[in-house]
Design a protein around this motif. Structure first.
Motif, mmCIF file in Angstrom:
data_model
loop_
_atom_site.group_PDB
_atom_site.id
_atom_site.type_symbol
_atom_site.label_atom_id
_atom_site.label_comp_id
_atom_site.label_asym_id
_atom_site.label_seq_id
_atom_site.Cartn_x
_atom_site.Cartn_y
_atom_site.Cartn_z
ATOM 1 N N HIS A 259 3.431 8.946 -2.199
ATOM 2 C CA HIS A 259 2.283 8.278 -1.590
ATOM 3 C C HIS A 259 1.409 9.262 -0.820
ATOM 4 O O HIS A 259 0.181 9.146 -0.825
ATOM 5 C CB HIS A 259 2.760 7.160 -0.662
ATOM 6 C CG HIS A 259 3.433 6.040 -1.372
ATOM 7 N ND1 HIS A 259 4.247 5.121 -0.740
ATOM 8 C CD2 HIS A 259 3.423 5.677 -2.683
ATOM 9 C CE1 HIS A 259 4.697 4.251 -1.614
ATOM 10 N NE2 HIS A 259 4.217 4.571 -2.808
ATOM 11 N N THR A 260 2.036 10.236 -0.159
ATOM 12 C CA THR A 260 1.281 11.245 0.586
ATOM 13 C C THR A 260 0.446 12.099 -0.357
ATOM 14 O O THR A 260 -0.732 12.376 -0.094
ATOM 15 C CB THR A 260 2.225 12.140 1.398
ATOM 16 O OG1 THR A 260 3.021 11.333 2.272
ATOM 17 C CG2 THR A 260 1.443 13.145 2.229
ATOM 18 N N ASP B 171 -1.467 -4.340 -2.615
ATOM 19 C CA ASP B 171 -1.617 -3.081 -3.349
ATOM 20 C C ASP B 171 -2.954 -2.411 -3.068
ATOM 21 O O ASP B 171 -3.171 -1.261 -3.457
ATOM 22 C CB ASP B 171 -1.474 -3.334 -4.859
ATOM 23 C CG ASP B 171 -0.059 -3.745 -5.239
ATOM 24 O OD1 ASP B 171 0.873 -3.365 -4.506
ATOM 25 O OD2 ASP B 171 0.108 -4.446 -6.247
ATOM 26 N N GLN B 172 -3.869 -3.107 -2.413
ATOM 27 C CA GLN B 172 -5.175 -2.526 -2.056
ATOM 28 C C GLN B 172 -5.156 -1.858 -0.674
ATOM 29 O O GLN B 172 -6.194 -1.413 -0.176
ATOM 30 C CB GLN B 172 -6.260 -3.609 -2.062
ATOM 31 C CG GLN B 172 -6.709 -4.045 -3.450
ATOM 32 C CD GLN B 172 -5.694 -4.915 -4.138
ATOM 33 O OE1 GLN B 172 -5.010 -5.704 -3.496
ATOM 34 N NE2 GLN B 172 -5.576 -4.790 -5.451
ATOM 35 N N ALA B 173 -3.982 -1.770 -0.053
ATOM 36 C CA ALA B 173 -3.891 -1.235 1.307
ATOM 37 C C ALA B 173 -4.386 0.203 1.386
ATOM 38 O O ALA B 173 -5.028 0.602 2.363
ATOM 39 C CB ALA B 173 -2.449 -1.327 1.808
ATOM 40 N N HIS B 174 -4.110 1.000 0.330
ATOM 41 C CA HIS B 174 -4.528 2.411 0.364
ATOM 42 C C HIS B 174 -6.050 2.540 0.353
ATOM 43 O O HIS B 174 -6.588 3.536 0.856
ATOM 44 C CB HIS B 174 -3.928 3.168 -0.818
ATOM 45 C CG HIS B 174 -4.385 2.666 -2.162
ATOM 46 N ND1 HIS B 174 -3.886 1.526 -2.740
ATOM 47 C CD2 HIS B 174 -5.307 3.155 -3.023
ATOM 48 C CE1 HIS B 174 -4.467 1.338 -3.899
ATOM 49 N NE2 HIS B 174 -5.340 2.286 -4.101
ATOM 50 N N MET C 247 -1.724 0.321 12.921
ATOM 51 C CA MET C 247 -2.115 -0.913 12.236
ATOM 52 C C MET C 247 -0.943 -1.648 11.605
ATOM 53 O O MET C 247 -0.970 -2.873 11.470
ATOM 54 C CB MET C 247 -3.166 -0.600 11.165
ATOM 55 C CG MET C 247 -4.542 -0.300 11.712
ATOM 56 S SD MET C 247 -5.841 -0.317 10.442
ATOM 57 C CE MET C 247 -5.422 1.146 9.502
ATOM 58 N N THR C 248 0.102 -0.902 11.197
ATOM 59 C CA THR C 248 1.155 -1.531 10.388
ATOM 60 C C THR C 248 2.561 -1.337 10.930
ATOM 61 O O THR C 248 3.487 -1.980 10.442
ATOM 62 C CB THR C 248 1.107 -0.990 8.946
ATOM 63 O OG1 THR C 248 1.305 0.434 8.960
ATOM 64 C CG2 THR C 248 -0.232 -1.295 8.295
ATOM 65 N N GLY C 249 2.778 -0.432 11.890
ATOM 66 C CA GLY C 249 4.103 -0.252 12.467
ATOM 67 C C GLY C 249 4.981 0.729 11.706
ATOM 68 O O GLY C 249 4.507 1.503 10.875
ATOM 69 N N ASP C 250 6.300 0.683 11.987
ATOM 70 C CA ASP C 250 7.258 1.640 11.420
ATOM 71 C C ASP C 250 7.402 1.518 9.909
ATOM 72 O O ASP C 250 7.577 2.518 9.209
ATOM 73 C CB ASP C 250 8.641 1.450 12.060
ATOM 74 C CG ASP C 250 8.651 1.829 13.529
ATOM 75 O OD1 ASP C 250 7.920 2.767 13.893
ATOM 76 O OD2 ASP C 250 9.370 1.180 14.306
ATOM 77 N N TYR C 251 7.381 0.296 9.410
ATOM 78 C CA TYR C 251 7.610 0.069 7.982
ATOM 79 C C TYR C 251 6.427 -0.706 7.392
ATOM 80 O O TYR C 251 6.455 -1.940 7.313
ATOM 81 C CB TYR C 251 8.923 -0.694 7.770
ATOM 82 C CG TYR C 251 10.132 0.069 8.252
ATOM 83 C CD1 TYR C 251 10.740 1.018 7.443
ATOM 84 C CD2 TYR C 251 10.645 -0.146 9.525
ATOM 85 C CE1 TYR C 251 11.846 1.730 7.887
ATOM 86 C CE2 TYR C 251 11.751 0.559 9.986
ATOM 87 C CZ TYR C 251 12.346 1.499 9.158
ATOM 88 O OH TYR C 251 13.440 2.215 9.600
ATOM 89 N N PRO C 252 5.399 0.009 6.985
ATOM 90 C CA PRO C 252 4.197 -0.643 6.457
ATOM 91 C C PRO C 252 4.424 -1.123 5.027
ATOM 92 O O PRO C 252 5.521 -0.975 4.463
ATOM 93 C CB PRO C 252 3.153 0.478 6.498
ATOM 94 C CG PRO C 252 3.958 1.718 6.269
ATOM 95 C CD PRO C 252 5.272 1.475 6.963
ATOM 96 N N TYR C 253 3.370 -1.694 4.466
ATOM 97 C CA TYR C 253 3.436 -2.077 3.044
ATOM 98 C C TYR C 253 3.746 -0.829 2.214
ATOM 99 O O TYR C 253 3.383 0.292 2.571
ATOM 100 C CB TYR C 253 2.107 -2.689 2.606
ATOM 101 C CG TYR C 253 2.162 -3.277 1.216
ATOM 102 C CD1 TYR C 253 2.740 -4.519 0.989
ATOM 103 C CD2 TYR C 253 1.644 -2.580 0.127
ATOM 104 C CE1 TYR C 253 2.806 -5.058 -0.284
ATOM 105 C CE2 TYR C 253 1.710 -3.114 -1.153
ATOM 106 C CZ TYR C 253 2.297 -4.353 -1.357
ATOM 107 O OH TYR C 253 2.368 -4.867 -2.623
ATOM 108 N N ASP C 254 4.412 -1.028 1.095
ATOM 109 C CA ASP C 254 4.969 0.065 0.291
ATOM 110 C C ASP C 254 3.980 1.196 0.036
ATOM 111 O O ASP C 254 4.312 2.373 0.195
ATOM 112 C CB ASP C 254 5.468 -0.500 -1.051
ATOM 113 C CG ASP C 254 6.227 0.549 -1.850
ATOM 114 O OD1 ASP C 254 7.360 0.866 -1.477
ATOM 115 O OD2 ASP C 254 5.656 1.055 -2.850
ATOM 116 N N SER C 255 2.741 0.883 -0.330
ATOM 117 C CA SER C 255 1.779 1.918 -0.704
ATOM 118 C C SER C 255 1.301 2.746 0.478
ATOM 119 O O SER C 255 0.684 3.794 0.293
ATOM 120 C CB SER C 255 0.566 1.289 -1.411
ATOM 121 O OG SER C 255 -0.099 0.391 -0.544
#
Length: 282
Positions: free
Chosen positions: A61-62, A141-144, A222-230
């Motif tokens: 992802h990075t 899936d649009q988070a990125h 915005m999303t914390g320690d464990y964000p959405y997968d993407s």
């Protein structure tokens, strides 16, 4: 010579204490099984980290984020600089608008983007006017897309100013020759201006690459320690390892990330050196 060396000794001490020593500790932790027992295990920590599915996902992802965001940041900021190079109406206001994100605190930025991309936020309301369904942007899936847009919004202004400064330093005699040869605007840019922009392009790409690794701050807020997968990137992996006091895997992941960064920076400087010599020899 001795007096000159004495002047830089304080800086050298600071570099060793605050950069060299911590990095040496990280290398040490990556090669032992435990900070207390300190049994040497060689590359075992690196092998375990590279075979870890969470690390593989974070690294992928990075890489995907940097591969999309960094080229966009370079190309779009260069296009903006070219547009503003012309005497267009409202040039100063347009430039100030792109620089304004640099003055906004991170917490305020996060709040604004949460409001914009919330399930009931402004973006979904605008899209609803055209009949589109609502999207939970940060949990889909649009988070990125949201994070790439945020990255560009924050960095385009600074990069644009750097390119504008570089464009203003292109030798006027070279541009005059291009005009005498009846070169059009595209030919002038491609064969003249771009050659003198090589060092600035490399610097902007390098700064954008570094900033792409700093986007973790916004994602985390915005999303914390464990964000959405993407949105799960390397900094999430390392942050979670730190919270669990897993210093071996954390250190090994940091070393791997550093090696990748060094390779990318070396590649950028190699490219810049090649084009820089071409300009010097012209």
């Amino acid at each position: 010579m001795a007096i000159s060396f004495l002047f830089i000794v304080p800086s050298l001490i600071g570099v060793v204490l605050f950069f060299g020593a911590p990095f040496a500790v990280v290398v040490f932790y990556s090669l032992v099984d435990n900070p207390t027992k300190c049994n040497f295990v060689g590359t075992l920590n690196f092998t375990r980290v590279m075979n870890n599915s969470a690390f593989q996902k974070a690294a992928l992802h990075t890489i995907e984020f940097s591969a999309i965001a960094v080229p966009l940041a370079v190309v779009l900021s260069l296009l903006l600089a070219i547009v503003l190079e012309n005497k267009i109406p409202g040039r100063s206001a347009f430039r100030s608008m792109f620089l304004s994100p640099m003055m906004v605190p991170i917490a305020s930025i996060v709040l604004i983007w949460q409001v914009l991309f919330h399930y009931n936020g402004l973006v979904n309301q605008v899209l609803g006017i055209f009949g589109a369904d609502k999207i939970d942007w940060l949990k889909s899936d649009q988070a990125h897309i949201v994070i790439i847009a945020l990255f560009l919004w924050k960095n385009l202004g600074y990069n644009m100013i750097l390119f504008m400064a570089a464009l203003s330093s292109v030798p006027e005699d070279q541009l005059e020759v291009a005009r005498l040869e009846n070169a059009n605007a595209w030919q002038t840019f491609w064969y003249v201006k771009l050659r003198y922009l090589s060092s600035t392009i490399v610097f902007v790409a390098l700064m954008s690459l570094i900033n792409s690794f700093k986007v973790f701050r916004e994602i985390y807020l915005m999303t914390g320690d464990y964000p959405y997968d993407s949105l799960y990137i390397l900094q999430h992996y390392m942050n979670n390892k730190f919270r669990n006091l897993d210093y071996q895997d954390l250190s090994a992941a940091a070393i791997l990330m550093s090696v990748i960064m060094v390779i990318l920076v070396a590649a950028l400087f190699t490219i810049e050196e090649r084009f820089g010599k071409d300009v010097e020899n012209s």
